[in-house]
Design a protein around this motif. Structure first.
Motif, PDB file in Angstrom:
ATOM      1  N   THR A 158      40.461  56.355  30.131  1.00  0.00           N
ATOM      2  CA  THR A 158      40.981  55.398  31.103  1.00  0.00           C
ATOM      3  C   THR A 158      39.831  54.541  31.609  1.00  0.00           C
ATOM      4  OG1 THR A 158      40.677  56.687  33.146  1.00  0.00           O
ATOM      5  CG2 THR A 158      42.636  57.171  31.828  1.00  0.00           C
ATOM      6  N   ARG A 159      40.169  53.358  32.106  1.00  0.00           N
ATOM      7  CA  ARG A 159      39.135  52.423  32.561  1.00  0.00           C
ATOM      8  C   ARG A 159      39.650  51.665  33.772  1.00  0.00           C
ATOM      9  NH1 ARG A 159      34.447  50.572  30.276  1.00  0.00           N
ATOM     10  NH2 ARG A 159      33.820  48.407  30.580  1.00  0.00           N
ATOM     11  N   ILE A 160      38.853  51.684  34.834  1.00  0.00           N
ATOM     12  CA  ILE A 160      39.158  50.967  36.073  1.00  0.00           C
ATOM     13  C   ILE A 160      38.116  49.883  36.241  1.00  0.00           C
ATOM     14  CG2 ILE A 160      39.455  51.146  38.570  1.00  0.00           C
ATOM     15  CD1 ILE A 160      39.807  54.220  38.103  1.00  0.00           C
ATOM     16  N   ALA A 161      38.553  48.643  36.290  1.00  0.00           N
ATOM     17  CA  ALA A 161      37.623  47.526  36.442  1.00  0.00           C
ATOM     18  C   ALA A 161      37.904  46.790  37.741  1.00  0.00           C
ATOM     19  CB  ALA A 161      37.756  46.569  35.263  1.00  0.00           C
ATOM     20  N   LEU A 162      36.864  46.487  38.453  1.00  0.00           N
ATOM     21  CA  LEU A 162      36.959  45.740  39.708  1.00  0.00           C
ATOM     22  C   LEU A 162      36.115  44.483  39.585  1.00  0.00           C
ATOM     23  CD1 LEU A 162      36.578  48.832  42.011  1.00  0.00           C
ATOM     24  CD2 LEU A 162      38.565  47.320  42.031  1.00  0.00           C
ATOM     25  N   GLY A 163      36.697  43.357  39.976  1.00  0.00           N
ATOM     26  CA  GLY A 163      35.977  42.096  39.913  1.00  0.00           C
ATOM     27  C   GLY A 163      35.071  41.888  41.110  1.00  0.00           C
ATOM     28  N   ASP A 164      34.485  40.725  41.202  1.00  0.00           N
ATOM     29  CA  ASP A 164      33.640  40.374  42.341  1.00  0.00           C
ATOM     30  C   ASP A 164      34.519  40.067  43.541  1.00  0.00           C
ATOM     31  OD1 ASP A 164      31.335  40.578  40.761  1.00  0.00           O
ATOM     32  OD2 ASP A 164      31.577  38.516  40.044  1.00  0.00           O
ATOM     33  N   ALA A 165      34.081  40.503  44.709  1.00  0.00           N
ATOM     34  CA  ALA A 165      34.882  40.338  45.916  1.00  0.00           C
ATOM     35  C   ALA A 165      34.848  38.894  46.420  1.00  0.00           C
ATOM     36  CB  ALA A 165      34.378  41.271  47.010  1.00  0.00           C
ATOM     37  N   LEU A 166      35.978  38.446  46.936  1.00  0.00           N
ATOM     38  CA  LEU A 166      36.048  37.161  47.618  1.00  0.00           C
ATOM     39  C   LEU A 166      35.426  37.298  49.011  1.00  0.00           C
ATOM     40  CD1 LEU A 166      39.733  36.160  46.731  1.00  0.00           C
ATOM     41  CD2 LEU A 166      37.630  35.295  45.688  1.00  0.00           C
ATOM     42  N   PRO A 167      35.179  36.208  49.722  1.00  0.00           N
ATOM     43  CA  PRO A 167      34.589  36.299  51.064  1.00  0.00           C
ATOM     44  C   PRO A 167      35.367  37.211  52.012  1.00  0.00           C
ATOM     45  CG  PRO A 167      34.473  34.051  50.279  1.00  0.00           C
ATOM     46  CD  PRO A 167      35.273  34.806  49.266  1.00  0.00           C
ATOM     47  N   GLY A 169      36.840  39.913  51.162  1.00  0.00           N
ATOM     48  CA  GLY A 169      36.790  41.281  50.648  1.00  0.00           C
ATOM     49  C   GLY A 169      37.791  41.585  49.553  1.00  0.00           C
ATOM     50  N   THR A 170      38.737  40.701  49.307  1.00  0.00           N
ATOM     51  CA  THR A 170      39.747  40.930  48.280  1.00  0.00           C
ATOM     52  C   THR A 170      39.101  40.976  46.894  1.00  0.00           C
ATOM     53  OG1 THR A 170      41.444  39.805  49.573  1.00  0.00           O
ATOM     54  CG2 THR A 170      41.882  40.092  47.230  1.00  0.00           C
ATOM     55  N   THR A 171      39.489  41.966  46.116  1.00  0.00           N
ATOM     56  CA  THR A 171      38.942  42.162  44.771  1.00  0.00           C
ATOM     57  C   THR A 171      40.089  42.352  43.793  1.00  0.00           C
ATOM     58  OG1 THR A 171      37.020  43.281  45.751  1.00  0.00           O
ATOM     59  CG2 THR A 171      37.365  43.582  43.400  1.00  0.00           C
ATOM     60  N   ALA A 172      39.914  41.881  42.581  1.00  0.00           N
ATOM     61  CA  ALA A 172      40.919  42.103  41.533  1.00  0.00           C
ATOM     62  C   ALA A 172      40.635  43.419  40.832  1.00  0.00           C
ATOM     63  CB  ALA A 172      40.896  40.958  40.530  1.00  0.00           C
ATOM     64  N   LEU A 173      41.686  44.194  40.572  1.00  0.00           N
ATOM     65  CA  LEU A 173      41.567  45.451  39.840  1.00  0.00           C
ATOM     66  C   LEU A 173      42.406  45.361  38.567  1.00  0.00           C
ATOM     67  CD1 LEU A 173      41.727  49.092  41.055  1.00  0.00           C
ATOM     68  CD2 LEU A 173      43.349  48.346  39.309  1.00  0.00           C
ATOM     69  N   ALA A 174      41.875  45.915  37.489  1.00  0.00           N
ATOM     70  CA  ALA A 174      42.635  46.078  36.250  1.00  0.00           C
ATOM     71  C   ALA A 174      42.451  47.514  35.784  1.00  0.00           C
ATOM     72  CB  ALA A 174      42.178  45.101  35.186  1.00  0.00           C
ATOM     73  N   TYR A 175      43.496  48.068  35.197  1.00  0.00           N
ATOM     74  CA  TYR A 175      43.471  49.468  34.775  1.00  0.00           C
ATOM     75  C   TYR A 175      44.030  49.583  33.373  1.00  0.00           C
ATOM     76  CZ  TYR A 175      44.508  54.521  34.964  1.00  0.00           C
ATOM     77  OH  TYR A 175      44.575  55.882  34.726  1.00  0.00           O
ATOM     78  N   VAL A 182      47.447  48.653  31.715  1.00  0.00           N
ATOM     79  CA  VAL A 182      48.562  49.250  32.464  1.00  0.00           C
ATOM     80  C   VAL A 182      48.950  48.378  33.646  1.00  0.00           C
ATOM     81  CG1 VAL A 182      49.303  51.196  33.886  1.00  0.00           C
ATOM     82  CG2 VAL A 182      48.068  51.606  31.750  1.00  0.00           C
ATOM     83  N   THR A 183      47.958  47.892  34.382  1.00  0.00           N
ATOM     84  CA  THR A 183      48.300  47.095  35.562  1.00  0.00           C
ATOM     85  C   THR A 183      47.107  46.282  36.031  1.00  0.00           C
ATOM     86  OG1 THR A 183      49.401  47.218  37.740  1.00  0.00           O
ATOM     87  CG2 THR A 183      47.656  48.813  37.311  1.00  0.00           C
ATOM     88  N   THR A 184      47.385  45.324  36.885  1.00  0.00           N
ATOM     89  CA  THR A 184      46.357  44.572  37.592  1.00  0.00           C
ATOM     90  C   THR A 184      46.938  44.126  38.925  1.00  0.00           C
ATOM     91  OG1 THR A 184      44.802  42.704  37.492  1.00  0.00           O
ATOM     92  CG2 THR A 184      46.952  42.389  36.455  1.00  0.00           C
ATOM     93  N   PHE A 185      46.130  44.198  39.968  1.00  0.00           N
ATOM     94  CA  PHE A 185      46.613  43.829  41.294  1.00  0.00           C
ATOM     95  C   PHE A 185      45.411  43.593  42.211  1.00  0.00           C
ATOM     96  CE2 PHE A 185      46.628  48.471  40.864  1.00  0.00           C
ATOM     97  CZ  PHE A 185      45.854  48.879  41.944  1.00  0.00           C
ATOM     98  N   PRO A 186      45.621  42.940  43.354  1.00  0.00           N
ATOM     99  CA  PRO A 186      44.516  42.713  44.281  1.00  0.00           C
ATOM    100  C   PRO A 186      44.262  43.931  45.158  1.00  0.00           C
ATOM    101  CG  PRO A 186      46.490  41.651  45.100  1.00  0.00           C
ATOM    102  CD  PRO A 186      46.855  42.240  43.775  1.00  0.00           C
ATOM    103  N   VAL A 187      43.015  44.164  45.478  1.00  0.00           N
ATOM    104  CA  VAL A 187      42.593  45.281  46.338  1.00  0.00           C
ATOM    105  C   VAL A 187      41.916  44.701  47.564  1.00  0.00           C
ATOM    106  CG1 VAL A 187      41.055  47.268  46.498  1.00  0.00           C
ATOM    107  CG2 VAL A 187      42.315  46.844  44.381  1.00  0.00           C
ATOM    108  N   ALA A 188      42.308  45.183  48.739  1.00  0.00           N
ATOM    109  CA  ALA A 188      41.746  44.637  49.976  1.00  0.00           C
ATOM    110  C   ALA A 188      40.287  45.038  50.165  1.00  0.00           C
ATOM    111  CB  ALA A 188      42.577  45.093  51.169  1.00  0.00           C
ATOM    112  N   ASP A 189      39.906  46.274  49.769  1.00  0.00           N
ATOM    113  CA  ASP A 189      38.550  46.770  49.984  1.00  0.00           C
ATOM    114  C   ASP A 189      38.166  47.665  48.813  1.00  0.00           C
ATOM    115  OD1 ASP A 189      36.238  48.197  50.824  1.00  0.00           O
ATOM    116  OD2 ASP A 189      36.750  47.839  52.927  1.00  0.00           O
ATOM    117  N   ALA A 190      37.338  47.166  47.928  1.00  0.00           N
ATOM    118  CA  ALA A 190      36.967  47.917  46.730  1.00  0.00           C
ATOM    119  C   ALA A 190      36.197  49.185  47.078  1.00  0.00           C
ATOM    120  CB  ALA A 190      36.131  47.037  45.807  1.00  0.00           C
ATOM    121  N   ALA A 191      35.373  49.149  48.121  1.00  0.00           N
ATOM    122  CA  ALA A 191      34.587  50.325  48.501  1.00  0.00           C
ATOM    123  C   ALA A 191      35.504  51.465  48.916  1.00  0.00           C
ATOM    124  CB  ALA A 191      33.623  49.978  49.635  1.00  0.00           C
ATOM    125  N   VAL A 192      36.536  51.156  49.678  1.00  0.00           N
ATOM    126  CA  VAL A 192      37.495  52.175  50.102  1.00  0.00           C
ATOM    127  C   VAL A 192      38.222  52.752  48.894  1.00  0.00           C
ATOM    128  CG1 VAL A 192      39.636  52.577  51.387  1.00  0.00           C
ATOM    129  CG2 VAL A 192      37.793  51.236  52.417  1.00  0.00           C
TER     130      VAL A 192
END
Length: 207
Positions: A158-167, A169-175, A182-192
């Motif tokens: 499996t592979r979880i990819a996170l893009g660069d955060a916007l100002p 904090g929103t980050t794009a995730l792909a799995y 399988v999916t892609t969606f926005p993440v409010a806080d990649a660190a969390v």
């Protein structure tokens, strides 16, 4: 009627008349046919339509079956093609989740901007490319990042990819699982999100 209003009407109709609902959205019917002919669903893995946060299916069985029939794909409820369900199925879902309606990732600009794309890049009815083709390209680009998180779950990669955060904090995730999206969606806080991953497992409704 605006495109969003037409989508709302179709989503209600889809609960009992899925074929009529899809036919009422010419861009959706055309996209399904185009993606099926081009073999684009093959880039996607499998997903259950039973959402892990809701604990119930976010699409009715009849719509699940109609979508797979139009895409020329075999599926056994509640598991189907992740691209078909997450991209087109979610557009017709009326089931609320803790993060809002599933369709919002395509109707708002958060994910598109987090992927480094322009506003409206994931508008379902924007042409000439289908929504699935646009989402597939964006997710594949994210998954190619060298800083993606690789896990092994019972012999499956499996592979979880996170893009660069916007100002904000929103980050794009792909799995992906076994090399299939399988999916892609926005993440409010990649660190969390990273801190809460825990032990490797199949995630985000992957099967």
């Amino acid at each position: 009627m605006t495109s969003t209003a037409a989508l709302d009407v179709a989503a209600v109709l889809a609960a009992e008349h899925p074929s009529a609902a899809i036919a009422s959205l010419p861009w959706l019917a055309a996209s399904l046919a185009d993606d099926a002919a081009a073999g684009r669903f093959a880039a996607w893995g499998r997903s259950t339509i039973v959402d892990e946060n809701v604990g119930a299916a976010v699409l009715p069985r009849a719509l699940f079956d109609e979508l797979h029939a139009r895409a020329g794909l075999e599926a056994a409820w509640p598991v189907g093609n992740a691209g078909l369900l997450h991209v087109y199925g979610y557009l017709l879902s009326t089931t609320p989740t803790p993060y809002g309606l599933k369709r919002e990732r395509w109707l708002t600009d958060d994910l598109a901007l987090a992927c480094g794309l322009s506003r409206g890049a994931f508008s379902p009815w924007a042409g000439p490319d289908t929504l699935l083709s646009r989402v597939t390209a964006a997710a594949a680009f994210l998954l190619s990042r060298p800083d993606a998180i690789d896990e092994v779950v019972e012999g499956r990669s499996t592979r979880i990819a996170l893009g660069d955060a916007l100002p904000d904090g929103t980050t794009a995730l792909a799995y992906a699982v076994d090399g299939l999206i399988v999916t892609t969606f926005p993440v409010a806080d990649a660190a969390v999100l990273r801190s809460g991953l825990g032990a490797p497992r199949l995630r985000w409704n992957a099967v």
